[in-house]
Motif scaffolding. Sequence first.
Motif, short mmCIF file in Angstrom:
data_model
loop_
_atom_site.label_atom_id
_atom_site.label_comp_id
_atom_site.label_asym_id
_atom_site.label_seq_id
_atom_site.Cartn_x
_atom_site.Cartn_y
_atom_site.Cartn_z
N GLY A 103 0.78 -1.24 0.00
CA GLY A 103 0.00 0.00 0.00
C GLY A 103 0.81 1.28 0.00
O GLY A 103 0.24 2.37 -0.15
N GLU A 104 2.10 1.20 0.19
CA GLU A 104 2.95 2.39 0.09
C GLU A 104 3.13 2.73 -1.39
O GLU A 104 2.88 1.89 -2.26
N PRO A 105 3.59 3.95 -1.71
CA PRO A 105 3.84 4.29 -3.12
C PRO A 105 4.79 3.27 -3.76
O PRO A 105 5.75 2.81 -3.12
N LYS A 106 4.49 2.92 -4.99
CA LYS A 106 5.24 1.87 -5.70
C LYS A 106 6.75 2.13 -5.68
O LYS A 106 7.20 3.23 -5.97
N GLY A 107 7.49 1.10 -5.29
CA GLY A 107 8.94 1.15 -5.32
C GLY A 107 9.60 1.82 -4.12
O GLY A 107 10.81 1.98 -4.10
N THR A 108 8.82 2.19 -3.10
CA THR A 108 9.41 2.89 -1.95
C THR A 108 9.78 1.97 -0.80
O THR A 108 10.45 2.41 0.13
N GLY A 109 9.36 0.72 -0.82
CA GLY A 109 9.62 -0.16 0.31
C GLY A 109 10.23 -1.49 -0.07
O GLY A 109 11.40 -1.77 0.17
N GLY A 110 9.42 -2.33 -0.69
CA GLY A 110 9.85 -3.69 -0.98
C GLY A 110 11.01 -3.79 -1.96
O GLY A 110 11.96 -4.53 -1.73
N ARG A 111 10.92 -3.06 -3.05
CA ARG A 111 11.97 -3.14 -4.08
C ARG A 111 13.34 -2.74 -3.55
O ARG A 111 14.33 -3.46 -3.77
N PRO A 112 13.48 -1.61 -2.83
CA PRO A 112 14.81 -1.28 -2.29
C PRO A 112 15.34 -2.34 -1.32
O PRO A 112 16.54 -2.58 -1.27
N ILE A 113 14.45 -2.96 -0.56
CA ILE A 113 14.89 -4.01 0.37
C ILE A 113 15.36 -5.23 -0.41
O ILE A 113 16.39 -5.83 -0.08
N LEU A 114 14.65 -5.59 -1.48
CA LEU A 114 15.08 -6.71 -2.32
C LEU A 114 16.43 -6.40 -2.97
O LEU A 114 17.31 -7.26 -3.04
N GLU A 115 16.62 -5.17 -3.41
CA GLU A 115 17.91 -4.78 -3.99
C GLU A 115 19.03 -4.88 -2.94
O GLU A 115 20.15 -5.27 -3.27
N LEU A 116 18.72 -4.57 -1.69
CA LEU A 116 19.69 -4.72 -0.61
C LEU A 116 20.08 -6.19 -0.45
O LEU A 116 21.28 -6.51 -0.33
N LEU A 117 19.10 -7.09 -0.46
CA LEU A 117 19.40 -8.53 -0.36
C LEU A 117 20.29 -8.98 -1.52
O LEU A 117 21.23 -9.74 -1.32
N ASN A 118 19.99 -8.49 -2.72
CA ASN A 118 20.80 -8.84 -3.89
C ASN A 118 22.22 -8.30 -3.76
O ASN A 118 23.19 -9.01 -4.03
N LYS A 119 22.32 -7.03 -3.37
CA LYS A 119 23.64 -6.38 -3.25
C LYS A 119 24.51 -7.08 -2.21
O LYS A 119 25.71 -7.24 -2.40
N LYS A 120 23.90 -7.50 -1.10
CA LYS A 120 24.65 -8.17 -0.03
C LYS A 120 24.84 -9.66 -0.33
O LYS A 120 25.45 -10.37 0.47
N ASN A 121 24.30 -10.13 -1.47
CA ASN A 121 24.42 -11.53 -1.89
C ASN A 121 23.83 -12.48 -0.84
O ASN A 121 24.43 -13.49 -0.49
N LEU A 122 22.66 -12.09 -0.31
CA LEU A 122 22.00 -12.89 0.73
C LEU A 122 20.94 -13.80 0.12
O LEU A 122 20.20 -13.38 -0.77
N ASN A 123 20.88 -15.01 0.62
CA ASN A 123 19.89 -15.99 0.16
C ASN A 123 19.24 -16.63 1.39
O ASN A 123 19.83 -16.69 2.46
N ASN A 124 18.02 -17.13 1.19
CA ASN A 124 17.23 -17.70 2.28
C ASN A 124 17.07 -16.70 3.42
O ASN A 124 17.19 -17.02 4.59
N VAL A 125 16.81 -15.46 3.02
CA VAL A 125 16.63 -14.35 3.95
C VAL A 125 15.37 -13.58 3.58
O VAL A 125 15.11 -13.33 2.40
#
Length: 125
Positions: free
Chosen positions: A65-87
């Motif tokens: 419900g937050e404006p598109k791209g302001t919450g979930g996507r940046p967090i997913l990019e953080l997981l990708n950048k940190k090379n985290l899996n099963n998190v």
Amino acid sequence: MFTIKDSKTGYVELNKSKFYSFAFHVEDVDTFKNCLQNLRKENSKAKHAVYAYRIGVASKSCDDGEPKGTGGRPILELLNKKNLNNVAIIVIRYFGGSELGAGRLLRCYLNSAIDAINKCELVEE
């Protein structure tokens, strides 16, 4: 590839809005769904439960419900950048009464998630 050893929490506050983040080690989507459901129950007065996860080859993010791209996507990019899996990271927001704007909202969600991840012990998979 890395994962986290234990669940940790993070926190950010801005203009009376409170962002509580929860980082979990998860092995499957059903476990994640249980964590999300439990957090929503425990925080029933919260306005939003934004999340992202990487489990094996599956990944997903949600702005809840937050404006598109302001919450979930940046967090997913953080997981990708940190090379985290099963998190999975879930950020619960308690609305403080004033709009923050997309930029500040994004930074609050991301900084809360970073706070939780920085407290985690990373282990190689």
